[in-house]
Design a protein around this motif. Structure first.
Motif: not given
Length: 498
Positions: A324-325, A373-374, A420-423, A439-440
């Motif tokens: 997550m960002m 970042v998570v 939140i941006g999630l990948v 990924l980031l």
């Protein structure tokens, strides 16, 4: 899935019985019909635990166990030896080969599942410590080895009767560690060095009295990481299963075989020392170089190699992970309206809420002014989305209070939101096989889409999936009434930053 378990048995009926037990508890089950196949499957698929039959026609279970423990890729996988034999020599041979447990057929389902849960829980903690240790080494903070190993401390908690005194005497004769005996009350007293291992009689003072002590020891910070062996009466499966589920590291049935107890204590002491060493490295060795001084979180320097190691492990195990960002919405308006001290308070509060709403194995890092970042190891896409939404709500639902002071005539409640941006990464369920930097970047792109679509929401990369409130105005009103006279009582303002 709570865990992947490999069943090794040359008898198909035995494999079917075990598979039914484990599948009913929602474990993913792999199977092998012999020792040679077991070694191939274990190295290829990296199961979380292995149930290994002792007697097989090609390679016997003890030889398989020794090979597994001698191979770096499989050495950390816990092994339970299962056999029709129930004699002491077979049990000792299994423990000497490196097995974590020895269980006899027919299987007691309650004890078997409790032992599986206990070993998987312990392995999860050890794997996370090892992962953090690998990240430390990648950053150049490897700790120099030390040949000196101080004596450990073993505390026997039992009633002061002849049997317990005999246990203490025989343990002292076999171990190089200090062995002491305490009552229940003195075991809980915070005096002197904390024992490395407690040996607790399940029937301490009364039937099941030792289990109450076990839960107390596990709940206290001073003894939370100590090894705990519970001695249970013969034939009492309920006490054995309950002890394991309450957090016992191991269970030994009375009457005690001192050869078995010696092996278990030595193995547990070695694991305890390794875990303590890794905890010290994480706590002390990296603090100055890889933590953010304001929030106490890890910084970008730590997060990137850690993410890369999570990625490598996920590709090995065929599982997903998530990144997550997280960015604070309109954070500049906080600094502009209330000063940088208020902004620091908001950042620290958000950091605390992120940490308290995630698993212990998840990593939170501050990588920019108001960006976090998570990294979530071993998590499926739906659970990752749920975690992101939980964080979004946790941050927005409770305002951050700025106390009254020279710059503010009255307290102010700021409702801060995040985008939140999630990948999803990894080899399973369409995860991306990109390196940490890519990924980031992907998560960052999803974050920008969250901002552009109204803020205060979660966006999943590779197909927008939004959760949260409907879009709000870009800038909320920020007018602050002032008291009309000095005698007017103080009021609390509420300001929304979206």
């Amino acid at each position: 899935m709570p865990g992947r378990i490999l069943i090794v048995d040359d008898v198909a009926t035995n494999r079917m019985i075990l598979k039914a037990m484990l599948a009913g508890a929602c474990y993913e089950v792999l199977q092998a019909d012999g020792g040679a196949e077991a070694l191939v499957v274990a190295e290829r698929d990296r199961p979380d635990l292995i149930l290994l039959d002792m007697s097989m026609p090609d390679i016997d279970g003890l030889s398989v166990c020794r090979k597994l423990k001698a191979t770096p890729r499989t050495a950390d996988i816990p092994v339970i030896i299962v056999t029709a034999h129930d004699d002491t020599p077979s049990k000792l041979a299994a423990l000497e080969a490196g097995a974590e447990e020895f269980l006899s057929k027919p299987h007691d389902e309650m004890v078997l599942l409790a032992r599986v849960r206990s070993l998987l829980r312990a392995r999860s903690i050890e794997a996370e410590l090892a992962l953090r240790d690998g990240t430390s080494q990648a950053l150049g903070f490897a700790e120099a080895g030390s040949e000196f190993v101080p004596a450990g401390r073993v505390c026997l908690v039992a009633d002061a009767n002849a049997e317990a005194l005999s246990w203490k005497t025989r343990m002292s004769e076999r171990l190089h560690d200090t062995v002491e005996m305490r009552s229940r009350e003195t075991a809980l007293a915070e005096t002197g060095p904390t024992p490395d291992i407690f040996v607790v009689n399940a029937d301490l003072g009364s039937a099941g009295g030792g289990l109450l002590l076990l839960s107390e020891l596990r709940s206290r910070p001073e003894t939370r990481h100590s090894g705990i062996i519970v001695i249970v009466p013969p034939g009492n499966s309920a006490h054995a299963a309950m002890a394991l589920d309450l957090g016992a590291s191991d269970v030994v049935r009375a009457p005690i075989d001192m050869d078995e107890m010696e092996l278990r204590l030595k193995s547990m002491m070695a694991r305890k020392r390794q875990a303590d060493r890794l905890r010290r490295k994480v706590r002390d060795g990296l603090q100055m170089a890889v933590t953010d001084p304001l929030t106490g979180l890890y910084n970008r320097r730590y997060a990137l190699p850690h993410l890369e190691r999570v990625r490598e492990r996920a590709l090995e195990t065929g599982r997903n992970y998530a990144v997550m960002m997280i960015d604070l919405d309109l954070f500049k308006s906080v600094n502009d309206a209330h000063g940088h001290g208020a902004g620091d308070r908001v950042l620290k509060t958000v950091a605390e809420r992120l940490q308290t709403n995630l698993r212990t194995v998840d990593l939170v890092a501050r990588v920019g002014g108001e960006e976090f970042v998570v990294v979530l190891p071993e998590i499926n896409p739906e659970a990752a989305l749920n975690a992101a939404e939980r964080l979004r709500i946790a941050i927005s639902k409770t305002p951050v209070t700025l106390p009254a002071g020279p710059a503010r005539p009255m307290p102010v409640d700021l409702t801060q939101t995040v985008s939140i941006g999630l990948v999803i990464g990894g080899a399973a369920q369409g995860g991306l096989d990109d390196d940490a930097e890519q990924l980031l970047e992907t998560a960052d792109s999803a974050l920008y889409r969250a901002k552009a679509s109204g803020r205060n929401r979660v966006v999943l990369a590779n197909g927008v999936r939004r959760r949260g409130d409907r879009p709000k105005p870009a800038v909320a009103p920020t007018t602050y009434p002032t008291p009309s006279a000095p005698s007017m009582p103080a009021q609390r303002l509420t300001v929304e930053i979206r």
